[in-house]
Design an enzyme around this catalytic site. Structure first.
Site, PDB file in Angstrom:
ATOM      1  CG  ASP A  52     -37.528 -10.978   1.594  1.00 23.57           C
ATOM      2  OD1 ASP A  52     -37.236 -11.954   0.881  1.00 23.57           O
ATOM      3  OD2 ASP A  52     -37.280 -10.911   2.816  1.00 23.57           O
ATOM      4  CE1 TYR A 110     -30.330  -7.104   0.703  1.00 19.57           C
ATOM      5  CE2 TYR A 110     -28.429  -8.440   1.297  1.00 19.57           C
ATOM      6  CZ  TYR A 110     -29.625  -8.289   0.618  1.00 19.57           C
ATOM      7  OH  TYR A 110     -30.110  -9.319  -0.156  1.00 19.57           O
TER       8      TYR A 110
END
Length: 242
Positions: A52, A110
């Site tokens: 994002d 992540y």
């Protein structure tokens, strides 16, 4: 055609995410244009993770095909020389024609950084959060995230994605001086999932029975029951495994 796999690092601060968009600067666009400038041919750059806006990467993986057989060392140097300072290619290799950076991936991971105090150097890459949190308690709460589960409550609405089942293999925290570092590894991630998980774990920490709170969030299968997402700047796509 020759298929090339690249490992990419970037500071996502100035970009509207990975995927090409109209009227917004993205990582995919910048890298694609740089490759095309060198090769003088159109390329389709495929990324493993569609990060994002504002999200960073230490180990994004992408591939593209070309009619040219490249001198990899020369191409690697040339590409990095024209990419902006906040994007770099750390590795490039020739791979099998069947390799697809997104669909061939087995696991993605992540990390999320939380700074325990204001820091000039960490401000760009970490969420500053002053209330004290212990990694040990966060790890107990994070055990509720692990496993094959429906993560509808942790995902932004995306009508193109009907399957909200993900398998989380690891979700753990560690403390390193003034940083709290969250690591999560799964077979796939939904839109906004990691930031919603971190926000919900922080809320669970200060809730009387945090584990029950998280169980209820899962059961509701509704994004409004999870906590607000933490800021994008602390999130990094860490590694993609094949």
């Amino acid at each position: 055609m020759f298929n090339y796999k690249m490992t990419i690092q970037y500071d996502g601060t100035a970009y509207a995410g990975w995927q090409i968009q109209e009227n917004a600067l993205t990582i995919q666009e910048v890298i694609s244009k740089s490759i095309q400038q060198i090769l003088q041919e159109e390329v389709n750059l495929i990324g493993a993770g569609r990060t994002d806006a504002g999200v960073h990467a230490l180990g994004q993986v992408a591939n593209f095909s070309s009619i040219k057989e490249l001198n990899l060392q020369k191409f690697h140097y040339s590409l990095n020389s024209i990419l902006p300072h906040d994007i770099s290619v750390s590795h490039i290799e020739l791979v099998d024609d069947n390799f697809h950076s997104r669909f061939s991936a087995k696991k993605r991971s992540y990390i999320y950084l939380i700074s325990k105090q204001k820091s000039t150097f960490y401000d760009r890459f970490a969420y500053t959060y002053f209330p004290e949190m212990k990694a040990e308690k966060l790890n107990v709460l994070s055990s509720e995230i692990i496993g094959l589960k429906d993560f509808s409550s942790f995902s932004k609405n995306n009508p193109d994605v009907q399957n909200k089942i993900c398998e989380v293999f690891e979700a753990r925290w560690r403390s390193q001086k003034n940083l709290l570092i969250f690591y999560i590894e799964a077979n796939r991630f939904l839109y906004g999932m990691v930031r919603a998980i971190v926000g919900s774990l922080i809320k669970a920490y200060s809730t009387e029975n945090g584990s029950d709170y998280l169980k209820n969030v899962f059961e509701q299968k509704d994004r409004s029951f999870a906590a607000d997402a933490v800021p994008a700047k602390g999130l990094f796509l860490f590694k993609v495994k094949y």
